[in-house]
Design a protein around this motif. Structure first.
Motif, PDB file in Angstrom:
ATOM      1  N   UNK B  64       0.828  -1.207   0.000  1.00  0.00           N
ATOM      2  CA  UNK B  64       0.000   0.000   0.000  1.00  0.00           C
ATOM      3  C   UNK B  64       0.860   1.253   0.000  1.00  0.00           C
ATOM      4  N   UNK B  69      -1.092   4.681  -1.573  1.00  0.00           N
ATOM      5  CA  UNK B  69      -2.379   4.866  -0.891  1.00  0.00           C
ATOM      6  C   UNK B  69      -2.207   4.843   0.620  1.00  0.00           C
ATOM      7  N   UNK B  70      -0.976   4.721   1.082  1.00  0.00           N
ATOM      8  CA  UNK B  70      -0.701   4.791   2.509  1.00  0.00           C
ATOM      9  C   UNK B  70       0.611   5.561   2.656  1.00  0.00           C
ATOM     10  N   UNK B  88       0.714  10.104  -6.352  1.00  0.00           N
ATOM     11  CA  UNK B  88      -0.077   8.892  -6.483  1.00  0.00           C
ATOM     12  C   UNK B  88      -0.713   8.745  -7.866  1.00  0.00           C
ATOM     13  N   UNK B  89      -1.312   9.834  -8.362  1.00  0.00           N
ATOM     14  CA  UNK B  89      -2.007   9.759  -9.649  1.00  0.00           C
ATOM     15  C   UNK B  89      -1.031   9.533 -10.795  1.00  0.00           C
ATOM     16  N   UNK B  92       0.179   6.039 -10.659  1.00  0.00           N
ATOM     17  CA  UNK B  92      -0.849   5.065 -11.040  1.00  0.00           C
ATOM     18  C   UNK B  92      -0.819   4.757 -12.528  1.00  0.00           C
ATOM     19  N   UNK B  93      -0.408   5.738 -13.343  1.00  0.00           N
ATOM     20  CA  UNK B  93      -0.341   5.498 -14.777  1.00  0.00           C
ATOM     21  C   UNK B  93       0.811   4.586 -15.155  1.00  0.00           C
ATOM     22  N   UNK B  99      -4.868  -7.028  -6.636  1.00  0.00           N
ATOM     23  CA  UNK B  99      -5.090  -7.576  -5.303  1.00  0.00           C
ATOM     24  C   UNK B  99      -5.969  -8.804  -5.490  1.00  0.00           C
ATOM     25  N   UNK B 104     -11.127  -5.029  -9.472  1.00  0.00           N
ATOM     26  CA  UNK B 104     -11.061  -3.747 -10.150  1.00  0.00           C
ATOM     27  C   UNK B 104     -11.881  -3.747 -11.425  1.00  0.00           C
ATOM     28  N   UNK B 117     -13.332   0.903 -20.643  1.00  0.00           N
ATOM     29  CA  UNK B 117     -13.326   1.990 -19.660  1.00  0.00           C
ATOM     30  C   UNK B 117     -11.908   2.264 -19.167  1.00  0.00           C
ATOM     31  N   UNK B 118     -11.150   1.184 -18.967  1.00  0.00           N
ATOM     32  CA  UNK B 118      -9.781   1.363 -18.475  1.00  0.00           C
ATOM     33  C   UNK B 118      -8.928   2.122 -19.485  1.00  0.00           C
ATOM     34  N   UNK B 120      -9.942   4.529 -21.285  1.00  0.00           N
ATOM     35  CA  UNK B 120     -10.263   5.936 -21.044  1.00  0.00           C
ATOM     36  C   UNK B 120      -9.565   6.434 -19.782  1.00  0.00           C
ATOM     37  N   UNK B 121      -9.647   5.626 -18.739  1.00  0.00           N
ATOM     38  CA  UNK B 121      -9.103   6.067 -17.447  1.00  0.00           C
ATOM     39  C   UNK B 121      -7.605   6.334 -17.555  1.00  0.00           C
ATOM     40  N   UNK B 122      -6.917   5.450 -18.269  1.00  0.00           N
ATOM     41  CA  UNK B 122      -5.469   5.590 -18.343  1.00  0.00           C
ATOM     42  C   UNK B 122      -5.032   6.351 -19.593  1.00  0.00           C
ATOM     43  N   UNK B 123      -6.028   6.883 -20.361  1.00  0.00           N
ATOM     44  CA  UNK B 123      -5.686   7.683 -21.528  1.00  0.00           C
ATOM     45  C   UNK B 123      -4.748   6.962 -22.483  1.00  0.00           C
TER      46      UNK B 123
END
Lengths: 275, 320
Positions: B64, B69-70, B88-89, B92-93, B99, B104, B117-118, B120-123
């Motif tokens: 984590x 995220x921690x 973090x953002x 993430x890319x 997990x 996810x 969708x993924x 789009x999220x990760x461009x």
């Protein structure tokens, strides 16, 4: 990687919203059953209101036709603004409780923006899938008061969007509550009943004694049903319309802002439970 | 980032949690739990590392912190050259996370929609996404599953979907937390083959957290063992096997039942009819023992057993 200008993000959220729409569109039998339920309840409530308006014509300045139309607007918006909770917030709380939220936070998207886009998609489906058909049933069985001015439809759509936004902001706050309490289902039930009464869903707020009505209008819940209904019934026009939309916008901004602050706070002191 | 910069740098990282415990009707006591307690290690680019440890050793807390995220209580972390919590953002890319017990994917939608969708999220540009997707669909045998809603997939099928989802943006680094938990032998094997392929062919750095030592034995040349939030072992699987106190076993089948054999450098630990078990330190060569046996006895068959990795790790945990 540099973040791309607005277009890229907007496309992302549009894709998420479309995913939200399709998630609910998958369950066709549930939708059909829901339409049936909405129609039956709509009829029962109509007969109740008609009985009330026969005893007290012009109560709250509305006539019987307004009251009956209000019933079908309420039935259409019940799922659209997720008055009983549900939708993403149960899932959000669940993901926080189980720790799946770690996956969501590990994505390069804003948690609140993401969920908002998804909920807009869901509400669009519920407005079309659960709103239009029962209203047609209502229009067949009762005489409804349609707006005289076609632009009113546009204002109504704007008002519904704001209603969904306020509803989203409330549910988002409740869902985030799972960071602090392990089980938010109690909250969801309580807020569901509060919203049922305070939004005007049980009875339009205009029939309550003046003091109570004023008090209820000061709460955010009126923005969910009462305000958009009054827009479509053309009770709010001109400056009144602006004031109505303004009050919704105000609550949306305040509650979304609270959600943002809380998200930041939760992420900061994040102790992902489990794992 | 520079090519020689490690994929992961962890320097003296601590993480404590406040745990409130009920101590009587109203009183609550606060207790500080040290989940990670002075952890330091590096992972080079392109490595495939197994992170082992008993429950509560601090593995998940470490992962984590590595994903941002921690936030660590103290110490420094760098992942692909970034400070995970602060970036973090952006991080993430560039990383992928699976997990094993978390999902996810979109439960109600077909895999195909989740993957779209993924993107789009990760461009991810459409052509790169299509190429990566085609490759993973083939390697993970997802072709027939693409139009089935995730909720209708079996655990093994879903897991393959999760891994494809974590890799579609072609991350440099992949964390896998218990990826084979609950999978049957065939599914496990397929997944391990796939992980080896992306590690070798794409050069993806892989960090694997697991209780399944089979995963580690088949995949990781390097093993990190964590216990009580500290690193208790860092080295190759062979070195782990040769740790002090571990033993190899020579199993010998003689022509007839006979009394305990006597061989220099090994001790008989068990006799069962014509079969005898001899134990020797894991650092020692088995060759002299085998030679002596063959010279002095009538040997029908002979086998050498390496120390079971489970036993070695269990011993490490007890020591830590």
């Amino acid at each position: 990687m540099k973040s791309r200008p607005g277009g890229g993000r907007l496309a992302t959220y549009a894709a998420v919203a479309s995913g939200g729409f399709r998630r609910y569109a998958t369950y066709r039998l549930a939708t059909a059953a829901g339409v049936f339920t909405n129609s039956v309840f709509g009829c029962i409530i109509c007969f109740t209101y008609l009985a009330l308006w026969q005893e007290r014509p012009d109560i709250g300045g509305w006539d019987a036709q307004d009251a009956v139309t209000f019933v079908w607007i309420g039935q259409s918006l019940l799922m659209t603004v997720a008055l009983f909770g549900g939708g993403f917030s149960d899932e959000l709380a669940d993901r926080i409780r189980t720790g799946d939220i770690a996956v969501d936070l590990g994505r390069p998207v804003d948690l609140q923006g993401w969920r908002y886009a998804e909920d807009l998609g869901r509400s669009a489906f519920h407005l079309l899938g659960r709103g239009v058909a029962p209203t047609l049933v209502g229009a067949l069985l009762f005489s409804l008061a349609w707006p005289a001015n076609p632009l009113t439809w546009l204002a109504f759509l704007g008002s519904v969007t704001l209603a969904v936004t306020v509803s989203f902001a409330i549910r988002y706050l409740i869902g985030l509550g799972a960071f602090w309490v392990l089980d938010v289902r109690g909250f969801v039930v309580v807020i569901g009943f509060v919203q049922l009464f305070c939004s005007g869903m049980v009875l339009p707020l205009v029939v309550f004694p003046a003091g109570l009505e004023t008090a209820l209008r000061l709460l955010p819940f009126a923005a969910l049903i009462q305000v958009p209904a009054e827009v479509l019934l053309e009770k709010s026009t001109g400056w009144g319309l602006l004031a109505a939309l303004g009050s919704q916008l105000g609550w949306a901004v305040v509650l979304l802002g609270a959600g943002r602050a809380l998200t930041r706070h939760a992420t900061r002191r994040l102790v992902v439970q489990g794992g | 980032m520079a090519a020689d910069e490690p994929a992961i740098e962890v320097v003296d990282v601590h993480r404590t949690f406040d745990v409130r415990r009920r101590a009587g009707r109203l009183r609550r006591t606060r207790q500080v739990v040290r989940a990670v307690d002075g952890l330091s290690f590096d992972v080079a680019r392109g490595e495939m590392v197994g992170l082992l440890g008993p429950n509560g050793a601090g593995k998940s807390t470490t992962v984590k912190m590595l994903t941002g995220i921690l936030v660590p209580t103290s110490g420094a972390l760098r992942v692909v050259g970034l400070d995970p919590a602060a970036a973090r953002t952006r991080l993430a890319r560039r990383i992928g996370v699976v997990f094993g017990q978390r999902s996810g994917l979109w439960w109600d939608l077909p895999l195909r929609d989740s993957f779209a969708l993924l993107r789009r999220i990760y461009d991810v540009p459409a052509d790169r996404h299509a190429a990566a997707l085609a490759e993973f669909v083939e390697l993970l045998e997802l072709g027939e599953l693409m139009d089935i809603p995730v909720r209708a997939l079996s655990l093994g099928q879903r897991m393959r979907g999760e891994i494809a989802a974590a890799l579609l943006h072609e991350p440099e680094l992949l964390y896998l937390d218990e990826p084979t938990i609950g999978l049957d032998v065939v599914s496990k094997g397929r997944l391990r083959d796939f992980l080896r392929t992306i590690n070798v062919e794409r050069g993806t750095t892989v960090v694997l957290t697991t209780h399944d030592l089979g995963d580690v034995e088949r995949l990781c040349r390097r093993v990190l063992v964590v216990d009580h939030g500290r690193l208790v072992f860092d080295g190759s699987l062979d070195a782990l096997r040769r740790l002090d106190g571990t033993t190899r076993t020579v199993v010998v089948d003689l022509a007839t039942s006979s009394p305990q054999v006597e061989v220099a450098g090994a001790v008989v630990t068990r006799v069962d009819g014509p079969r005898q078990w001899l134990s020797l330190p894991s650092g020692a060569s088995a060759a002299p023992v085998v030679a002596q046996l063959a010279a002095a006895y009538d040997v029908v068959d002979l086998a050498i057993q390496e120390p079971a990795i489970e036993d070695v790790v269990a011993r490490l945990y007890q020591r830590g």
